[in-house]
Design a protein around this motif. Structure first.
Motif, PDB file in Angstrom:
ATOM      1  N   PRO A  20      23.849  31.566  31.251  1.00 61.08           N
ATOM      2  CA  PRO A  20      24.051  32.728  30.381  1.00 61.08           C
ATOM      3  C   PRO A  20      23.497  32.442  28.983  1.00 61.08           C
ATOM      4  N   GLU A  21      22.923  33.455  28.355  1.00 58.88           N
ATOM      5  CA  GLU A  21      22.339  33.282  27.013  1.00 58.88           C
ATOM      6  C   GLU A  21      23.356  32.775  26.001  1.00 58.88           C
ATOM      7  N   THR A  22      24.621  33.111  26.202  1.00 64.18           N
ATOM      8  CA  THR A  22      25.658  32.755  25.236  1.00 64.18           C
ATOM      9  C   THR A  22      26.221  31.353  25.443  1.00 64.18           C
ATOM     10  N   VAL A  23      25.927  30.738  26.577  1.00 64.94           N
ATOM     11  CA  VAL A  23      26.531  29.454  26.939  1.00 64.94           C
ATOM     12  C   VAL A  23      25.607  28.295  26.571  1.00 64.94           C
ATOM     13  N   THR A  24      26.200  27.260  26.005  1.00 65.97           N
ATOM     14  CA  THR A  24      25.473  26.030  25.674  1.00 65.97           C
ATOM     15  C   THR A  24      26.203  24.854  26.313  1.00 65.97           C
ATOM     16  N   PRO A  25      25.505  24.043  27.098  1.00 68.30           N
ATOM     17  CA  PRO A  25      26.157  22.880  27.703  1.00 68.30           C
ATOM     18  C   PRO A  25      26.607  21.881  26.636  1.00 68.30           C
ATOM     19  N   ILE A  26      27.702  21.180  26.919  1.00 71.99           N
ATOM     20  CA  ILE A  26      28.157  20.173  25.966  1.00 71.99           C
ATOM     21  C   ILE A  26      27.135  19.044  25.880  1.00 71.99           C
ATOM     22  N   GLN A  27      27.094  18.427  24.733  1.00 74.25           N
ATOM     23  CA  GLN A  27      26.246  17.261  24.504  1.00 74.25           C
ATOM     24  C   GLN A  27      27.146  16.021  24.488  1.00 74.25           C
ATOM     25  N   LYS A  28      26.553  14.867  24.584  1.00 68.45           N
ATOM     26  CA  LYS A  28      27.294  13.600  24.638  1.00 68.45           C
ATOM     27  C   LYS A  28      28.261  13.588  25.835  1.00 68.45           C
ATOM     28  N   PHE A  29      27.827  14.217  26.923  1.00 69.59           N
ATOM     29  CA  PHE A  29      28.599  14.250  28.162  1.00 69.59           C
ATOM     30  C   PHE A  29      28.702  12.844  28.743  1.00 69.59           C
ATOM     31  N   GLU A  30      29.886  12.493  29.262  1.00 66.07           N
ATOM     32  CA  GLU A  30      30.108  11.175  29.841  1.00 66.07           C
ATOM     33  C   GLU A  30      30.508  11.326  31.306  1.00 66.07           C
ATOM     34  N   LEU A  31      29.548  11.119  32.194  1.00 61.92           N
ATOM     35  CA  LEU A  31      29.783  11.308  33.622  1.00 61.92           C
ATOM     36  C   LEU A  31      30.924  10.445  34.134  1.00 61.92           C
ATOM     37  N   PHE A 125      35.697  23.617  30.924  1.00 63.89           N
ATOM     38  CA  PHE A 125      35.308  25.010  31.096  1.00 63.89           C
ATOM     39  C   PHE A 125      33.899  24.989  31.684  1.00 63.89           C
ATOM     40  N   VAL A 126      33.716  25.651  32.816  1.00 58.32           N
ATOM     41  CA  VAL A 126      32.459  25.568  33.553  1.00 58.32           C
ATOM     42  C   VAL A 126      31.924  26.954  33.861  1.00 58.32           C
ATOM     43  N   SER A 127      30.614  27.091  33.734  1.00 52.45           N
ATOM     44  CA  SER A 127      29.907  28.332  34.041  1.00 52.45           C
ATOM     45  C   SER A 127      28.871  28.069  35.121  1.00 52.45           C
ATOM     46  N   GLY A 128      28.429  29.138  35.739  1.00 54.99           N
ATOM     47  CA  GLY A 128      27.299  29.089  36.656  1.00 54.99           C
ATOM     48  C   GLY A 128      26.087  29.699  35.972  1.00 54.99           C
ATOM     49  N   PRO A 129      25.149  30.234  36.750  1.00 58.28           N
ATOM     50  CA  PRO A 129      23.889  30.731  36.189  1.00 58.28           C
ATOM     51  C   PRO A 129      24.015  32.005  35.352  1.00 58.28           C
TER      52      PRO A 129
END
Length: 170
Positions: A20-31, A125-129
């Motif tokens: 989604p245009e409004t969604v930004t993935p988190i940075q510094k993600f730690e798997l 919080f998780v989004s799809g496409p």
């Protein structure tokens, strides 16, 4: 002609890797902190999860650097557990919460972590496409009211239809 065919096949196989245009993935993600069991607290309705309760996801590291995914949920109408096994890989870099996940061969969909408890990774919080896909995940089958409120507020601001959220029974 061969190049056009390759481009078309590539587009079809990766066609759902948008966000989604409004969604930004988190940075510094730690798997490493994200691996393990997560409980689905809330979701928008989709046919692949319709009618399921007690939904959880187990994420483990694959030998190829990807992530194995095991989703489980109980179908009350059928009186049985349903499972789906998949795999996920980072789309850009391993420190960005943007993965592609597949449960059906070469077809991948977006899995975008747009918020997480950065200290302990206790909720996500998780989004799809697009804004039709939304999940609240937690390490426990229930979350505090402040996490629910934060999820609702943030999701509304980003354009998700929070009026139609399903709160999952555990």
């Amino acid at each position: 002609m061969k190049h056009i065919l390759i481009i078309m096949i590539s587009f079809l196989l990766n066609g759902c890797l948008s966000m989604p245009e409004t969604v930004t993935p988190i940075q510094k993600f730690e798997l490493d902190k994200y691996l393990g069991t997560w409980y689905e607290i809330a979701r928008l309705d989709h046919s692949f999860e319709r009618g399921l309760t007690k939904v959880s996801a187990e994420y483990t590291l694959r030998k190829d650097g990807g992530v194995s995914v095991l989703n489980r949920g109980f179908s009350q109408s059928k009186g049985e557990w349903k499972e789906a096994e998949g795999k996920a890989y980072f789309v850009n870099s391993a420190d960005e919460g943007f993965l592609k996940v597949s449960f059906f061969g070469p077809f991948y969909g977006s899995y975008i972590i747009f918020d997480v408890d950065k200290k302990n990774y206790q909720y996500a919080f998780v989004s799809g496409p697009n804004v039709s896909y939304l999940w609240l995940l937690s390490r426990t089958p229930d979350v505090k009211n402040e996490v629910r409120e934060k999820f609702m507020k943030r999701s509304q601001e980003l354009g998700f239809d929070t009026e139609n959220l399903i709160w999952v029974e555990h």
